[in-house]
Scaffold this active site. Structure first.
Site, short mmCIF file in Angstrom:
data_model
loop_
_atom_site.label_atom_id
_atom_site.label_comp_id
_atom_site.label_asym_id
_atom_site.label_seq_id
_atom_site.Cartn_x
_atom_site.Cartn_y
_atom_site.Cartn_z
N ASP A 186 -3.59 7.98 7.94
CA ASP A 186 -4.60 7.09 8.54
C ASP A 186 -4.04 6.21 9.65
O ASP A 186 -4.68 5.24 10.04
CB ASP A 186 -5.25 6.23 7.46
CG ASP A 186 -4.24 5.34 6.73
OD1 ASP A 186 -3.06 5.31 7.13
OD2 ASP A 186 -4.63 4.68 5.75
N HIS B 93 -0.32 4.95 6.99
CA HIS B 93 0.21 5.55 5.77
C HIS B 93 0.38 7.06 5.96
O HIS B 93 -0.06 7.61 6.97
CB HIS B 93 -0.72 5.26 4.60
CG HIS B 93 -1.04 3.81 4.44
ND1 HIS B 93 -2.24 3.27 4.90
CD2 HIS B 93 -0.34 2.79 3.92
CE1 HIS B 93 -2.25 1.97 4.66
NE2 HIS B 93 -1.12 1.65 4.07
N SER C 113 0.80 -1.22 0.00
CA SER C 113 0.00 0.00 0.00
C SER C 113 0.83 1.27 0.00
O SER C 113 0.32 2.35 -0.34
CB SER C 113 -0.94 0.01 1.21
OG SER C 113 -0.22 -0.16 2.41
#
Length: 412
Positions: free
Chosen positions: A374, A377, A66
């Site tokens: 978040d 990240h 991610s």
């Protein structure tokens, strides 16, 4: 003093001492010189005509999780909720941030468009590379399904198979002549020449989920180091396989300081209050990540000696991100270990069962004031600063004169 990146005000930084909550931060002359040079370089970038770019590297092929996924996971498992993408794209676009990722900024710096995910079937442009990264991916293939483990089925070995298939298909289309002059085939824009695979940078930004998933599964940090040789070995083997296919330039990103991430500060187990350093980061996790990064760096150095005509670069994103967590105000941030998009308030604003995107969670009004988006990240603002440090070469080992091989473009 940790790695200097880009202070908010160079003159203010060089003429005075910065006071942090933990005491006085003394600024060295080398930091002042570095920062002034970086600002000069950024000004010079802004004067470059963005329509003109000469670069030896015509493409990027990226492998990761991610941290560098530009939409692959949410193409396979739709759909990503808001407020992801709110800052730059104004909508969710499959990136784990409020805006652009480090990879996006690097592409811009090289004069390339943002990379299309390999799995995206509509509107893809692969003329300048492709992104095989998938959120929740690991290096070591998961032993359980996504619905049981939470880990993506697109592990590094799958991503490697995908680029092999992609290259074989591109070669076939060029050999058979079934490609238009615009580089399009069946509505998808592909590389104009098979030579692009030799003129690309191959990036690896993966391994974080191997670490955290093992800790979550065992409930302890003990023994996690035992898996590191296998993880590093598989990354190393992937590099060798790509080298055999013609790849010659690699950038391998190390693991970030997960002991400082708000989500992990809340969710991962820790021994006691004595496990926290003066910046609020977990020392035990920092030590484990440092061990992994040293092993990765050493392994890459060994491979570099064995492969001819290869540029195999270790990219120390860990140092850059750690600097943002340790000294956020120097770079324009107000909050380091507090999440912008989350729930619960307090020191970290993170709840493991009410994540960003949940109807109960909400995003801050000013993401540029936060390092963490978040809890796991980073915000676009943080990603941009790290990308600048990469483009100016300060995170490379061994040194790599990227600016001599590309007319680097401004990143907006």
């Amino acid at each position: 003093m940790a790695l200097p990146l880009l202070p908010l005000s160079v003159e203010e930084l060089c003429q005075s001492e910065k006071i942090s909550k933990m005491g006085t931060l003394k600024v060295s002359n080398s930091l002042c010189r570095f920062s002034k040079i970086l600002v000069i370089c950024m000004v010079a970038f802004s004067l470059v005509d963005s329509s003109y770019c000469v670069c030896e590297f015509e493409a990027i092929f990226n492998f990761g999780d991610s941290n560098s996924d530009t939409g692959g996971f949410h193409t396979a498992f739709p759909a990503q909720p808001g407020p992801y993408g709110m800052t730059y794209f104004k909508k969710p676009v499959g990136r784990a941030s409020d805006g652009r990722l480090i990879l996006d900024f690097l592409a811009e710096g090289l004069g390339l468009a943002h990379l299309s995910p390999y799995l995206e079937s509509i509107g893809s442009d692969y003329s300048h590379g492709a992104n095989f990264a998938s959120s929740a991916s690991t290096v070591i293939p998961p032993i359980a399904s996504f619905f049981l483990s939470g880990l993506s089925p697109f592990s590094l070995s799958i991503q490697l198979s995908q680029i092999k298939q992609f290259k074989a298909r591109v070669d076939e289309l060029h050999q058979t002549g079934t490609i238009s002059s615009s580089g399009r085939s069946s509505g998808t824009k592909i590389p104009s020449s098979p030579d692009i695979f030799k003129k690309a940078i191959y990036m690896f930004y993966i391994g974080q989920n191997d670490l955290t998933s093992k800790i979550a599964a065992t409930g302890s940090i003990d023994g996690v180091r035992d898996s590191f040789p296998q993880i590093v070995s598989q990354i190393n083997d992937a590099i060798k396989e790509l080298y055999a296919l013609g790849a010659r330039t690699f950038m391998v990103f190390n693991l970030g300081p997960v002991g400082c991430y708000p989500g992990y500060l809340v969710e991962l187990p820790h021994a006691s209050s004595f496990d926290f350093d003066e910046f609020g980061c977990m020392i035990s996790y920092q030590n484990v990540v440092n061990y992994y990064n040293k092993l990765l760096k050493w392994t890459l150095s060994q491979t570099r000696e064995r492969l001819a005509d290869v540029s195999l670069i270790h990219v120390d994103t860990h140092s850059a991100l750690l600097e943002l967590f340790h000294h956020p105000t120097l770079y324009g941030f107000k909050y380091a270990t507090k999440t912008c998009c989350g729930y619960g308030g307090g020191d970290h604003n993170f709840h493991p069962k009410i994540l960003c995107g949940n109807v109960l969670a909400s995003a801050c009004a000013e993401p540029q004031e936060y390092v963490s988006w978040d809890g796991i990240h980073f915000t676009e603002a943080a990603n941009k600063i790290v990308a600048h440090a990469i483009l100016n070469g300060s995170l490379f080992d061994p040194p790599f004169p990227l600016h001599e091989r590309c007319d680097l473009q401004p990143i907006g």
